[in-house]
Design a protein around this motif. Structure first.
Motif, PDB file in Angstrom:
ATOM      1  N   ARG A 272       2.348  96.044  31.322  1.00 57.93           N
ATOM      2  CA  ARG A 272       2.441  94.840  30.498  1.00 57.93           C
ATOM      3  C   ARG A 272       3.316  95.151  29.291  1.00 57.93           C
ATOM      4  O   ARG A 272       3.137  96.177  28.629  1.00 57.93           O
ATOM      5  N   ILE A 273       4.262  94.259  28.998  1.00 60.69           N
ATOM      6  CA  ILE A 273       5.118  94.366  27.807  1.00 60.69           C
ATOM      7  C   ILE A 273       4.902  93.110  26.979  1.00 60.69           C
ATOM      8  O   ILE A 273       5.091  91.992  27.469  1.00 60.69           O
ATOM      9  N   VAL A 274       4.492  93.291  25.726  1.00 61.79           N
ATOM     10  CA  VAL A 274       4.189  92.177  24.825  1.00 61.79           C
ATOM     11  C   VAL A 274       5.103  92.272  23.613  1.00 61.79           C
ATOM     12  O   VAL A 274       5.199  93.332  22.976  1.00 61.79           O
ATOM     13  N   ALA A 275       5.761  91.164  23.270  1.00 65.53           N
ATOM     14  CA  ALA A 275       6.685  91.146  22.135  1.00 65.53           C
ATOM     15  C   ALA A 275       6.401  89.931  21.268  1.00 65.53           C
ATOM     16  O   ALA A 275       6.960  88.847  21.503  1.00 65.53           O
ATOM     17  N   PRO A 276       5.521  90.042  20.269  1.00 67.22           N
ATOM     18  CA  PRO A 276       5.286  88.918  19.364  1.00 67.22           C
ATOM     19  C   PRO A 276       6.521  88.649  18.506  1.00 67.22           C
ATOM     20  O   PRO A 276       7.372  89.532  18.307  1.00 67.22           O
ATOM     21  N   ASP A 277       6.618  87.434  18.021  1.00 66.73           N
ATOM     22  CA  ASP A 277       7.714  87.036  17.137  1.00 66.73           C
ATOM     23  C   ASP A 277       7.321  87.373  15.704  1.00 66.73           C
ATOM     24  O   ASP A 277       6.459  86.720  15.117  1.00 66.73           O
ATOM     25  N   LEU A 278       7.962  88.391  15.133  1.00 68.09           N
ATOM     26  CA  LEU A 278       7.645  88.821  13.769  1.00 68.09           C
ATOM     27  C   LEU A 278       8.636  88.279  12.741  1.00 68.09           C
ATOM     28  O   LEU A 278       8.615  88.696  11.581  1.00 68.09           O
ATOM     29  N   ARG A 279       9.521  87.354  13.147  1.00 68.09           N
ATOM     30  CA  ARG A 279      10.497  86.783  12.213  1.00 68.09           C
ATOM     31  C   ARG A 279      10.457  85.268  12.130  1.00 68.09           C
ATOM     32  O   ARG A 279      10.675  84.693  11.070  1.00 68.09           O
ATOM     33  N   GLY A 280      10.200  84.587  13.265  1.00 72.89           N
ATOM     34  CA  GLY A 280      10.345  83.138  13.293  1.00 72.89           C
ATOM     35  C   GLY A 280       9.406  82.400  12.356  1.00 72.89           C
ATOM     36  O   GLY A 280       9.734  81.322  11.859  1.00 72.89           O
ATOM     37  N   GLU A 281       8.210  82.944  12.111  1.00 71.62           N
ATOM     38  CA  GLU A 281       7.238  82.297  11.230  1.00 71.62           C
ATOM     39  C   GLU A 281       6.983  83.109   9.965  1.00 71.62           C
ATOM     40  O   GLU A 281       6.061  82.813   9.208  1.00 71.62           O
ATOM     41  N   ARG A 282       7.801  84.118   9.709  1.00 76.32           N
ATOM     42  CA  ARG A 282       7.568  85.034   8.592  1.00 76.32           C
ATOM     43  C   ARG A 282       7.893  84.378   7.252  1.00 76.32           C
ATOM     44  O   ARG A 282       8.864  83.627   7.111  1.00 76.32           O
ATOM     45  N   THR A 283       7.038  84.680   6.267  1.00 73.82           N
ATOM     46  CA  THR A 283       7.307  84.342   4.874  1.00 73.82           C
ATOM     47  C   THR A 283       6.985  85.579   4.033  1.00 73.82           C
ATOM     48  O   THR A 283       6.571  86.612   4.552  1.00 73.82           O
ATOM     49  N   ARG A 284       7.154  85.458   2.730  1.00 77.23           N
ATOM     50  CA  ARG A 284       6.846  86.601   1.864  1.00 77.23           C
ATOM     51  C   ARG A 284       5.367  86.956   1.905  1.00 77.23           C
ATOM     52  O   ARG A 284       4.988  88.060   1.520  1.00 77.23           O
ATOM     53  N   ARG A 285       4.525  86.026   2.360  1.00 78.41           N
ATOM     54  CA  ARG A 285       3.083  86.273   2.379  1.00 78.41           C
ATOM     55  C   ARG A 285       2.501  86.390   3.778  1.00 78.41           C
ATOM     56  O   ARG A 285       1.306  86.632   3.918  1.00 78.41           O
ATOM     57  N   GLN A 286       3.312  86.219   4.828  1.00 80.12           N
ATOM     58  CA  GLN A 286       2.775  86.350   6.172  1.00 80.12           C
ATOM     59  C   GLN A 286       3.832  86.925   7.114  1.00 80.12           C
ATOM     60  O   GLN A 286       5.025  86.683   6.953  1.00 80.12           O
ATOM     61  N   VAL A 287       3.374  87.703   8.075  1.00 82.85           N
ATOM     62  CA  VAL A 287       4.251  88.252   9.110  1.00 82.85           C
ATOM     63  C   VAL A 287       4.348  87.295  10.285  1.00 82.85           C
ATOM     64  O   VAL A 287       5.424  87.076  10.834  1.00 82.85           O
ATOM     65  N   MET A 288       3.216  86.722  10.701  1.00 76.34           N
ATOM     66  CA  MET A 288       3.190  85.757  11.799  1.00 76.34           C
ATOM     67  C   MET A 288       2.436  84.511  11.372  1.00 76.34           C
ATOM     68  O   MET A 288       1.536  84.574  10.526  1.00 76.34           O
ATOM     69  N   GLY A 289       2.787  83.380  11.989  1.00 72.94           N
ATOM     70  CA  GLY A 289       2.100  82.138  11.739  1.00 72.94           C
ATOM     71  C   GLY A 289       1.018  81.883  12.770  1.00 72.94           C
ATOM     72  O   GLY A 289       0.668  82.753  13.582  1.00 72.94           O
ATOM     73  N   ALA A 290       0.508  80.656  12.795  1.00 74.02           N
ATOM     74  CA  ALA A 290      -0.604  80.310  13.674  1.00 74.02           C
ATOM     75  C   ALA A 290      -0.261  80.526  15.143  1.00 74.02           C
ATOM     76  O   ALA A 290      -1.078  81.028  15.926  1.00 74.02           O
ATOM     77  N   GLY A 291       0.965  80.159  15.538  1.00 73.37           N
ATOM     78  CA  GLY A 291       1.355  80.320  16.933  1.00 73.37           C
ATOM     79  C   GLY A 291       1.412  81.764  17.368  1.00 73.37           C
ATOM     80  O   GLY A 291       0.963  82.116  18.473  1.00 73.37           O
ATOM     81  N   GLY A 292       1.964  82.618  16.516  1.00 66.38           N
ATOM     82  CA  GLY A 292       2.046  84.030  16.849  1.00 66.38           C
ATOM     83  C   GLY A 292       0.684  84.672  16.985  1.00 66.38           C
ATOM     84  O   GLY A 292       0.433  85.467  17.903  1.00 66.38           O
ATOM     85  N   TRP A 293      -0.230  84.331  16.077  1.00 68.23           N
ATOM     86  CA  TRP A 293      -1.574  84.899  16.155  1.00 68.23           C
ATOM     87  C   TRP A 293      -2.336  84.362  17.359  1.00 68.23           C
ATOM     88  O   TRP A 293      -3.113  85.092  17.995  1.00 68.23           O
ATOM     89  N   GLN A 294      -2.101  83.111  17.712  1.00 70.19           N
ATOM     90  CA  GLN A 294      -2.736  82.566  18.906  1.00 70.19           C
ATOM     91  C   GLN A 294      -2.281  83.333  20.151  1.00 70.19           C
ATOM     92  O   GLN A 294      -3.090  83.642  21.037  1.00 70.19           O
ATOM     93  N   MET A 295      -0.996  83.650  20.218  1.00 68.98           N
ATOM     94  CA  MET A 295      -0.494  84.432  21.342  1.00 68.98           C
ATOM     95  C   MET A 295      -1.153  85.799  21.401  1.00 68.98           C
ATOM     96  O   MET A 295      -1.599  86.250  22.458  1.00 68.98           O
TER      97      MET A 295
END
Length: 477
Positions: A272-295
């Motif tokens: 299994r290869i898993v690649a979360p998106d660490l840029r598309g929802e990133r802000t100065r206060r978060q690495v991932m948004g709701a969608g990334g954490w749901q994944m």
């Protein structure tokens, strides 16, 4: 320097997904004019090219087709045959690369020097075929694309507050042309092009695929009209050139078909290869948004046989950075580097998220009963780290960075090594230790490099190819 597109660039193979015993592939082409490239042929069947994107200087095309996942095969294009290793069901070799460029003057570098490690990787494939090529971020360095347009010339230091819609449309045209130019130049390099036509790629983005420090810059920059134009164009280019896709036809491996985040996962037999998106929802206060954490929560709850590889474009395991962050805030001359540290999981701003991710990885390992390996890049050094997960399980982290970016001074590697000697323990009972590569005296190696991952008789091992030191001995995973 402007790169001229005078002939067809490609094919560049992208792995769309693995399903029903087949590798579902896309072949990407960049062609001058509007005439389609010849079709891809598999066993006498033609797979025509369709348009992905129109540019003034070229058209981007894609052909989709499938090859067996359990043994080697080939396809043909424009009178040439291209062998593809396949063999995802047994003994397997994968390569991992990151940081394919530099912030300043990358387009002007001498080709053989810039792509020396790509040439080494090509020779490695010729000796023993590689089945998959994993790209861990910063596939291009787009930091200079903002230059040459009045709205973005001084990005991110000075930007207009309220540009007109006409000026923003002109900025988007400028940025699209500059992104095309950079991708075309990289994909036309013979060292890369030969490999990319024979080894399917899987790619994850990082900040330089957009601009230096994207998401860690002040909100006044990233949420400005200029910043949003830059992100939108970079995102479209990321999908087209790194995934051979557009928003309305994302491959099945993407977790969110709507594309609100661009995380993906691939399943092959015992892999299994898993690649979360660490840029598309990133802000100065978060690495991932709701969608990334749901994944990630869904992946942690899903059983997977064999070995899991988690791609984290910035290292998930590393030294305590709070001391450096405090120094940078206190010393004005060092404050320009604050964004670089805020990019890291270990930043004080992301510590709760860091613990959350480590907890999910621990849960994945304990549920499936197998070790997990994190693959990271971004820091322009080679290193490794471990975290004990309990129950005899371990999280291994392997860092390979960069394949084209020249190494930083060795003093920086020694500084990180000194910080690592203090250890880190974000999850009680699960200490993190930064280790040494086989045969290396220090924890961080300041040489250009790439990583080989090899499965033999069901067991995985890793080797780094270091520019000056050569290939390391295998490290069992």
């Amino acid at each position: 320097m402007t790169f001229q597109i005078t002939s067809v660039i490609g094919p560049v193979l992208v792995l769309d997904d693995v399903a029903d015993g087949q590798m579902h592939l896309a072949a990407l082409f960049i062609a001058p004019g509007t005439a389609p490239p010849p079709p891809v042929e598999v066993a006498g069947q033609a797979h025509p090219c369709t348009v992905l994107a129109h540019h003034d200087a070229a058209t981007v095309w894609r052909a989709r087709f499938a090859l067996p996942a359990d043994h080697s095969s080939e396809y043909a294009w424009n009178g040439d045959s291209y062998g593809v290793a396949g063999g995802l069901t047994g003994d397997l070799r994968m390569a991992y690369v990151s940081c394919n460029g530099e912030e300043v003057g990358d387009m002007e570098r001498e080709t053989s020097e810039r792509n020396a490690m790509w040439e080494r990787l090509r020779a490695e494939h010729r000796q023993r075929p590689i089945a998959l090529l994993l790209h861990g971020g910063d596939q291009i360095y787009a930091d200079e694309v903002t230059q040459g347009h009045p709205l973005s010339e001084d990005w991110p230091d000075r930007i207009p507050r309220d540009p007109s819609q006409g000026d923003l449309a002109d900025l988007r045209r400028h940025l699209r042309a500059r992104f095309l130019e950079r991708y075309a130049a990289l994909y036309a390099a013979p060292q890369f092009a030969w490999l990319a036509a024979r080894v399917p790629s899987l790619m994850q983005w990082d900040d330089h695929d957009i601009c230096d420090g994207w998401g860690s810059l002040p909100r006044s920059r990233t949420y400005s009209p200029v910043g949003q134009a830059l992100f939108d164009v970079a995102r479209d280019a990321f999908l087209v050139f790194q995934h051979a896709a557009t928003d309305d036809d994302l491959p099945a491996r993407f977790a969110d078909p709507s594309g609100l985040h661009l995380g993906w996962a691939v399943d092959a037999p015992e892999l299994r290869i898993v690649a979360p998106d660490l840029r598309g929802e990133r802000t100065r206060r978060q690495v991932m948004g709701a969608g990334g954490w749901q994944m990630m929560e869904a992946e942690a709850a899903r059983r997977a046989a064999g070995h899991s590889f988690l791609m984290s474009s910035v290292p998930l395991l590393g030294p305590r950075l709070s001391v450096l962050e405090a120094l940078m805030v206190a010393i004005p001359s060092m404050q320009k580097y604050e964004d670089d540290l805020r990019d890291q999981w270990q930043s004080r701003a992301h510590r709760d998220e860091w613990r959350r991710m480590l907890t999910l990885v621990r849960d994945m390992a304990q549920r499936d009963g197998h070790d997990i390996t994190v693959l990271s890049g971004e820091i322009h050094l080679a290193t490794r780290a471990t975290m004990e997960l309990g129950g005899g399980l371990q999280l291994n982290q392997l860092v390979a960075s960069g394949i084209a970016h020249r190494a930083p001074p060795r003093a920086w590697a020694r500084t990180l090594g000194a910080l690592a000697s203090f250890g880190e323990n974000p999850l009680p009972g699960h200490p993190i230790r930064v280790g040494r590569l086989p045969g290396q005296a220090r924890r961080y190696v300041a040489e250009r490099n790439y990583l080989m991952l090899e499965r033999a008789a069901g067991s995985w091992a890793a080797r780094w190819d270091l520019e000056a030191s050569g290939m390391t001995e295998p490290l069992a995973l």
